[in-house]
Write an enzyme that holds these catalytic residues in place. Structure first.
Site, PDB file in Angstrom:
ATOM      1  N   SER A 138       0.836  -1.202   0.000  1.00  0.00           N
ATOM      2  CA  SER A 138       0.000   0.000   0.000  1.00  0.00           C
ATOM      3  C   SER A 138       0.868   1.249   0.000  1.00  0.00           C
ATOM      4  CB  SER A 138      -0.869  -0.013   1.256  1.00  0.00           C
ATOM      5  OG  SER A 138      -1.404   1.270   1.491  1.00  0.00           O
ATOM      6  N   TYR A 165      -0.835  -0.848   9.870  1.00  0.00           N
ATOM      7  CA  TYR A 165      -1.129  -1.412   8.553  1.00  0.00           C
ATOM      8  C   TYR A 165       0.072  -1.240   7.621  1.00  0.00           C
ATOM      9  CZ  TYR A 165      -3.506  -1.674   3.980  1.00  0.00           C
ATOM     10  OH  TYR A 165      -3.879  -1.982   2.702  1.00  0.00           O
ATOM     11  N   LYS A 169       2.748  -4.070   5.932  1.00  0.00           N
ATOM     12  CA  LYS A 169       2.955  -4.144   4.482  1.00  0.00           C
ATOM     13  C   LYS A 169       4.437  -3.943   4.147  1.00  0.00           C
ATOM     14  CE  LYS A 169      -1.342  -4.746   3.065  1.00  0.00           C
ATOM     15  NZ  LYS A 169      -1.746  -5.979   2.369  1.00  0.00           N
TER      16      LYS A 169
END
Lengths: 353, 353
Positions: A138, A165, A169
């Protein structure tokens, strides 16, 4: 060539599946074009189709818990050792959920990805051809960017996430690079922008309102904006994203490049710009049918979205000949064409289509 | 203030312990200076002293397997919840070993570090003050560097390791950042250069010969060089490294900086430059006592060492007022002073000491 798609219940998983059913073959790790003979669509519960893809006899539906190493190995065991395998790993806990539940974020996004990578490695070490592994990271990995003010952040810029998050990633990008370097698999990582306009209900992503701001009014429903209208954020369209995942899969990676990641094409936009584009796309005489837009800023969500990069470049994607993101009006028109069946306004066939 | 040092059997663990026994207190997570009342020196087997540090009643010796979450929690349980805790995490599988045994590298360097971080988090969530966590990463994280040819690689440059050791360290840097951001602990990461001149036997690091090239001849033994003499590599001295770990521990971190890592001061050198410095430090009349230097290049080791960055900058370390690395002659003289008891040449007291 058999394909596994994790996150198969999700919007992108199903769109990717639909696209792969139509594509004229995929390139394996040796650059050989092979027809897609089977697509295994995987999610935590057996996926059900929202798009009719399950009707195709090539599509197999499976329930797999990727936090279980055993289940990951069993999943790969469904593809015979002699068959080429490509895995698109789309499953993951979204940004808002990972920020609220740290353990879940690490368990699914980090450990789950590692179990899939290890299952690929075991397959290769068992004598099968190296699978291709397309990982979806992302643009949220770029939390703390450096360099001159205003400079776009690109593929070679340092990755310092500012949310859990993004951290998970970023960690998996490093794993994909090293599993590839070791010859366990042929990995590529796509750094996804926020995809708009998603159909269906809001999801657990902090950026969900970048779809809702268009979708809800078109459905005659009110859109609540928990993020400031002026906050810039990088987006892509559904069509561009799916095309670019397939291009990334097939790309011949520069052999000297240890980094296997690429920012996907994107464009910055604000919620206000999406509102403006919506009101341009919908004819003036139908504006009264649109649901209201209600500002209701949530400090937590604004902070998380603000911590994601917004001024991004994507040189590597250009080199790999990925497609650019169309302007916001076109993005909205594509949504009406592809998913506009619940729209309260008229659907015109786009001139450019 | 109680201190845990992992890798306590190692050279750096024992040197750090010796230094912390002499230091006038350490700063806790609130910047308050506290005396060191206990040091728990930890390794896979109960550490034994090579340096006399175990003789001190403040030093407690423990055997802990950091690949066990239970043992990590039990280790932290040895420090009462009401006491301030600082953990220096030095344990790890070295670069050569991690490249040859991928699973071991991940199990110890990645999972082991995560278990320690989780044990710190559990302690904090149990009501104790946030522990300080000093993690030792490595300049080996900079495998694939970018930017203009010849430009030094610094704290804000992208991290793309080209070996498994560097990958595991880079992953843990991201974890330390996020555990810190979440308030689970107060983490700082030191990117260590290769430390020279280590006493004792060669270790499993691919860079071991950067100590051996000085140490073995001084012991009257032959030094075998598995790495090309002209390959530049970044090094620090033992004294500078230990001082800088303590400075890093005490540093007030810029509150807006999500990245908690810093390149430690270092200087590039080649094996040839170390040979030259050795022959300058040792008086000409004693050159005949020195062991021979034998070139025996190993393609694997040269490749791994070559994949580590060598032209490094360390702006953040300067801002944190870390000490610079002395010239190579001084580095060798310090070795003779501190660890020269087996030397076959005469040990002069350094003028500058």
């Amino acid at each position: 060539m058999e394909v596994i798609i994790t996150g198969g219940q999700g919007f992108l998983g199903q769109e990717l599946c639909r696209s792969l059913l139509q594509v004229d073959g995929l390139l394996d790790a040796h650059g050989k074009k092979l027809q897609v003979s089977k697509i295994i669509l995987v999610d935590t519960t057996v996926p059900v189709s929202r798009l009719g893809v399950n009707a195709d006899e090539k599509v197999q539906l499976e329930s797999v818990d990727i936090t279980s190493p055993t289940q990951c190995r069993a999943l790969l065991g469904k593809v015979k050792s002699g068959h080429a395998l490509s895995l698109f790993h789309l499953a993951g806990v979204m940004s808002g959920a990972a920020e609220k539940d740290f353990d879940l974020g690490l368990k699914v996004n980090l450990d789950g990805t590692r179990h899939l990578l290890d299952a690929c490695r075991a397959r290769t070490e068992g004598g099968a051809a190296r699978p291709k592994f397309v990982f979806t990271s992302s643009l949220a990995v770029f939390g703390e960017t450096y360099g001159e003010q205003g400079r776009a952040v690109g593929d070679t810029d340092k990755i310092v996430p500012k949310n859990t998050y993004g951290m998970t990633k970023a960690v998996c990008e490093l794993l994909v690079n090293d599993y590839t370097r070791k010859g366990f698999l042929d990995g590529r990582t796509a750094r996804l922008p926020t995809v708009i306009v998603r159909p269906g209900r809001p999801n657990a992503a902090t950026t969900s309102c970048f779809s809702g701001v268009v979708r809800e009014p078109l459905h005659g429903e009110d859109a609540v904006l928990p993020v400031a209208r002026t906050l810039p954020h990088s987006v892509t369209s559904t069509r561009a994203l799916i095309s670019n995942l397939v291009i990334l899969h097939d790309a011949e990676w520069p052999p000297t490049l240890a980094d296997r990641s690429a920012n996907l094409p994107c464009r910055p936009c604000t919620l206000q710009q999406l509102v403006d584009a919506l009101y341009e796309v919908v004819p003036a005489e139908e504006h009264s049918k649109l649901g209201k837009i209600i500002d209701q800023e949530d400090a937590f969500l604004s902070r998380v979205v603000g911590s994601m990069g917004s001024n991004l470049s994507y040189e590597r994607a250009r080199e790999l000949k990925m497609v650019p993101v169309p302007d916001l009006k076109t993005v909205i028109e594509e949504f009406l064409e592809d998913f506009g069946d619940k729209s309260v306004v008229s659907r015109k066939r786009r001139k450019t289509a």
